[in-house]
Design an enzyme around this catalytic site. Structure first.
Site, PDB file in Angstrom:
ATOM      1  N   HIS A 139     -45.066  44.738  13.596  1.00  0.00           N
ATOM      2  CA  HIS A 139     -44.118  44.907  14.702  1.00  0.00           C
ATOM      3  C   HIS A 139     -43.805  43.533  15.288  1.00  0.00           C
ATOM      4  O   HIS A 139     -42.652  43.215  15.534  1.00  0.00           O
ATOM      5  CB  HIS A 139     -44.726  45.834  15.760  1.00  0.00           C
ATOM      6  CG  HIS A 139     -43.739  46.359  16.743  1.00  0.00           C
ATOM      7  ND1 HIS A 139     -42.515  46.869  16.377  1.00  0.00           N
ATOM      8  CD2 HIS A 139     -43.788  46.434  18.109  1.00  0.00           C
ATOM      9  CE1 HIS A 139     -41.856  47.255  17.465  1.00  0.00           C
ATOM     10  NE2 HIS A 139     -42.594  46.985  18.518  1.00  0.00           N
ATOM     11  N   HIS A 166     -35.257  41.825  18.181  1.00  0.00           N
ATOM     12  CA  HIS A 166     -35.920  43.128  18.291  1.00  0.00           C
ATOM     13  C   HIS A 166     -34.833  44.192  18.381  1.00  0.00           C
ATOM     14  O   HIS A 166     -34.121  44.289  19.382  1.00  0.00           O
ATOM     15  CB  HIS A 166     -36.788  43.148  19.546  1.00  0.00           C
ATOM     16  CG  HIS A 166     -37.699  44.339  19.643  1.00  0.00           C
ATOM     17  ND1 HIS A 166     -37.550  45.467  18.859  1.00  0.00           N
ATOM     18  CD2 HIS A 166     -38.781  44.576  20.435  1.00  0.00           C
ATOM     19  CE1 HIS A 166     -38.486  46.342  19.165  1.00  0.00           C
ATOM     20  NE2 HIS A 166     -39.247  45.830  20.113  1.00  0.00           N
ATOM     21  N   CYS A 202     -39.341  52.071  20.362  1.00  0.00           N
ATOM     22  CA  CYS A 202     -39.413  51.154  19.225  1.00  0.00           C
ATOM     23  C   CYS A 202     -39.832  51.844  17.935  1.00  0.00           C
ATOM     24  O   CYS A 202     -39.665  51.279  16.853  1.00  0.00           O
ATOM     25  CB  CYS A 202     -40.365  50.006  19.531  1.00  0.00           C
ATOM     26  SG  CYS A 202     -39.980  49.099  21.030  1.00  0.00           S
TER      27      CYS A 202
END
Length: 382
Positions: free
Chosen positions: A290, A327, A152
């Site tokens: 995030h 995401h 990520c």
């Protein structure tokens, strides 16, 4: 003399827009691109919720990584006003993060071999760095070609690598960013981990910082940014979105997927970034979090922000974009940095969509449901 690194071009392709401004408008208005999918790349995964990009045909057996990245790259370079021919090609670098190769193509290879035919250059598609190679090849960029794969964090690392290349004068411009397609193996893996959100209404599934959150929703898309030294950008009259003052990297050495609940590493990184940039906690007014919508991440992130910013945390606007375009995993950091730059440009803190029941443990101002105008000089992307 220090010459700051600035963003002069942004390209975005997401489930809610095929360009920068349409994506930004959807983020501002809290419009979700999440929907239900029953099949992915010919594989039956059962019913999953995701935010796919429509209108791109990568060809049989291939994924969208390369066309997504190229679309964003063309927009970013056009937006910057810096044509590839404007500087020597060996001085135009790239820093593009990667995740996986085009593994669905393996099935095409298998079928072809069974028929006695050959799929030309299939191995190039399968290599993990295929996007990081294909994009600069297509654009004729001959400068340093940087590539990382850090889950990520990949998109954010790609940007920081590009900054470093410019600071070291390895090149005069960098195309930095990442792309992420809905890879069936990645989706299947996350589903097996039981971290994917479910909801009767797909648009309400991803709920960052909400006490009813149940996980994240995968998305696909790409973000590319053109980075330059400020003196070069000003000399050619370029418009500047934002300056990248600096950033820090680290790891918690805890687990491949679980997060350390004490948030020590993130506290260290946030404090280190502020010290490195010479910014006081009271100088930051917006944090693009995030904000995955998982039980672990949102609480840990809140605790870290509270510890790092102390009493100044009460004055922060903190929001997450993942309920809008999903995401993006490999491309998350790059896409959300682009959104952060647009937030600074327009003086607007975008909302955290679906935040109807704030978790008491996530007690920051997470800009629920509706964004707001604000004066902001410094922002942080986690």
């Amino acid at each position: 003399m220090h010459d700051p690194i600035v963003i002069t071009g942004i390209g975005l392709v997401t489930a809610v827009g095929n360009d920068r401004e349409s994506t930004w408008q959807a983020v501002q208005n809290g419009v979700s691109g999440v929907r239900r999918l029953d099949r992915l790349a010919g594989l039956s995964l059962g019913s999953i919720l995701a935010a796919p990009v429509d209108g791109l045909d990568p060809g049989h057996g291939r994924q969208k990584n390369v066309p997504l990245a190229l679309a964003a790259a063309h927009e970013a370079i056009g937006d910057s006003g810096l044509p590839v021919s404007g500087i020597p090609p060996e001085r135009f670098g790239s820093s593009i993060s990667v995740n996986t190769g085009q593994s669905p193509l393996i099935e095409s290879v298998r079928r072809g071999l069974a028929r006695g035919t050959f799929v030309p250059q299939w191995y190039r598609e399968f290599l993990p760095n295929n996007t990081a190679t294909a994009v600069p090849n297509a654009l004729g960029l001959l400068g340093p070609r940087l590539c990382n794969s850090t889950a990520c964090a990949s998109g954010s690392v790609a940007l920081l690598q590009g900054v470093r290349a410019l600071e070291d004068h390895q090149c005069d411009a960098v195309l930095a960013g990442a792309a992420q397609s809905l890879h069936p193996l990645l989706v299947a893996g996350f589903r097996k981990m039981r971290v994917l959100a479910q909801h009767d209404d797909p648009r309400q599934a991803c709920r960052p910082f909400d006490e009813k959150r149940s996980g994240f929703v995968m998305g696909e898309g790409a973000a590319m940014l053109v980075l330059e030294r400020r003196s070069d950008a000003l000399a050619r009259g370029a418009e500047i979105y934002a300056e990248i003052i600096g950033g820090t990297l680290g790891s918690d050495a805890h687990h491949v997927t679980d997060l350390s609940t004490d948030s020590t590493t993130l506290v260290h990184l946030l404090g280190g970034a502020l010290r490195k940039c010479g910014i006081d906690v009271g100088d930051v007014h917006y944090i693009n979090a995030h904000g995955t919508g998982t039980l672990q991440n949102d609480v840990m992130e809140t605790r870290a922000i509270r510890k790092a910013f102390r009493s100044a945390a009460d004055s922060l606007c903190v929001s997450s974009n993942k309920a809008v375009f999903g995401h993006l995993v490999n491309a998350a950091g790059a896409a959300e940095t682009a959104i952060t730059a647009l937030s600074l440009r327009d003086g607007f803190a975008p909302p955290t969509v679906n935040l109807t029941h704030p978790d008491p443990e996530c007690d920051l101002d997470c800009v629920p449901l509706v964004g707001r105008r604000f004066a902001c000089e410094h922002a942080v992307k986690i």
